[in-house]
Write an enzyme that holds these catalytic residues in place. Structure first.
Site, short mmCIF file in Angstrom:
data_model
loop_
_atom_site.label_atom_id
_atom_site.label_comp_id
_atom_site.label_asym_id
_atom_site.label_seq_id
_atom_site.Cartn_x
_atom_site.Cartn_y
_atom_site.Cartn_z
N ASP A 195 -0.86 -0.79 3.81
CA ASP A 195 -1.98 -0.47 4.68
C ASP A 195 -3.02 0.29 3.86
OD1 ASP A 195 -0.48 1.84 4.45
OD2 ASP A 195 -0.64 2.42 6.55
N TYR A 254 -5.53 2.97 2.08
CA TYR A 254 -5.40 4.38 1.70
C TYR A 254 -5.95 5.25 2.84
CZ TYR A 254 -4.92 2.53 -3.09
OH TYR A 254 -4.51 1.86 -4.21
N PHE A 268 -4.90 -2.24 -2.51
CA PHE A 268 -4.80 -1.51 -3.78
C PHE A 268 -6.16 -1.07 -4.33
CE2 PHE A 268 -0.92 -4.09 -3.63
CZ PHE A 268 0.03 -3.08 -3.72
N HIS A 320 7.50 -1.86 -6.18
CA HIS A 320 6.12 -1.46 -5.88
C HIS A 320 5.57 -0.60 -7.02
CE1 HIS A 320 2.82 0.46 -3.61
NE2 HIS A 320 2.91 -0.59 -2.81
#
Length: 256
Positions: free
Chosen positions: A94, A96, A107, A215
Site C-alpha cells: 500500500d 507510503y 515503491f 521483500h
C-alpha cells in the site's frame, strides 16, 4: 464547497468532462473512463461500483479531517498507461503513509523526498549489484512506468501515519481484477512478486513467468532479496517472449 455524490476523485479537469467545481471536476458522477485509460476502464468495469463506494468513503474521511494519501490526482495514476503497453508487473502493498511521499506507483516517491524510503534504497542497491546502474538521486519511478512497468500496489490509498489502514476496504477487488485482466490479455508479461503479500497473487498468474524473492524492506532484504537479480531476470524473461528489455536506468531529474 460541496462534493458531488458518487463522484470518483478530484482529478484535474479534462476537456469535455463537464463543468468543473472546486471540489470535483465532473458535473455528474464520473465514469471510470474519465479517470483512467479507456483500456483499463473497460477491463475494470466490473469493479466500478466498488470504486465509487471507495470514493464515497474517502470523501467522508476527508470531511472528518483525515488526510488521505496519495494526493487525489494520483490515486488511480497506475492506470494512466494503456493496458496493452504493460509488460512487467511489480506488486507492492500500500502507499507510503508519509505525507508528500506516495505518487500512486508502488515503491516510488515524489522526486523531492529525501532521504529515500529504505525499501526503495534497497531496490536501488540491488539494481546496481545486478546491472551496474548507480542509484538515482530521487525516488520517482515514472520512467519505468512509461516503459510498460505497472507499479501496482494491492491497496491504492492509506490514511496519513497509519500504514495498512485501508486494507480490506475494497481496493484488493480492483487490483486483483487488474491482474486478471493482464493474464487474460496474454504476454509478453513478467510478474515481479516481492514478499508474501505480493506472492499471494501467484495463483492468479497461471503460466505468466514470475520473479519472486523476499521483500526489499530492511526487515527482509537480506533474506533473499539481495542477490536475487530481479532486473536482469525480468529482461531475460521478456527476451524469451520476443519483447524489448526494460531500460532500468532513471533520469537524473524526476519525471514529473
Amino acid at each position: 464547497m460541496t462534493d458531488d455524490d458518487g463522484a470518483l476523485f478530484p482529478l484535474p479537469a479534462r476537456p469535455g468532462a463537464g463543468p468543473a467545481t472546486a471540489a470535483y471536476p465532473f458535473a455528474a458522477p464520473a465514469e471510470l473512463g474519465d479517470v483512467m485509460h479507456p483500456q483499463w476502464a473497460a477491463a475494470l468495469a466490473p469493479a466500478a461500483g466498488t470504486v465509487h463506494a471507495l470514493a464515497g468513503q474517502l470523501a467522508e474521511q476527508r470531511r472528518e479531517g483525515r488526510e488521505i494519501l496519495p494526493a487525489p490526482a494520483n490515486i488511480l495514476r497506475v492506470f494512466e498507461q494503456p493496458l496493452d503497453a504493460v509488460k512487467v508487473l511489480i506488486v507492492g502493498q500500500d502507499p507510503y503513509p508519509t505525507p508528500g511521499h506516495p505518487i500512486g506507483l508502488s515503491f516510488a516517491v515524489d522526486g523531492s523526498v529525501r532521504p529515500l524510503p529504505r525499501s526503495l534504497a534497497n531496490i536501488y542497491k540491488e539494481l546496481q549489484s545486478d546491472l551496474g546502474i548507480p542509484p538515482a538521486p530521487h525516488g520517482d519511478l515514472s520512467a519505468w512506468a512509461d516503459q510498460g512497468v505497472l507499479l501496482l500496489n494491492r491497496v491504492l490509498t492509506v490514511e496519513a501515519g497509519k500504514a495498512g489502514s485501508h486494507r480490506r476496504k475494497g481496493w484488493e477487488q480492483l487490483t486483483e481484477l487488474a491482474v486478471r485482466a493482464l493474464v487474460d490479455r496474454g504476454g509478453p508479461l513478467v510478474a515481479v512478486l516481492w514478499g508474501r503479500d505480493a506472492q499471494d497473487l501467484a495463483p492468479l498468474l497461471g503460466a505468466v513467468p514470475r520473479v519472486e524473492s523476499a521483500h526489499p524492506s530492511p526487515l527482509s532484504a537480506a533474506r533473499g532479496f539481495f542477490g536475487s537479480r530481479p532486473f536482469s531476470r525480468v529482461n531475460e524473461l521478456l527476451a524469451l517472449q520476443g519483447a524489448a528489455p526494460v531500460d532500468w536506468r532513471l533520469p537524473s531529474s524526476p519525471g514529473r
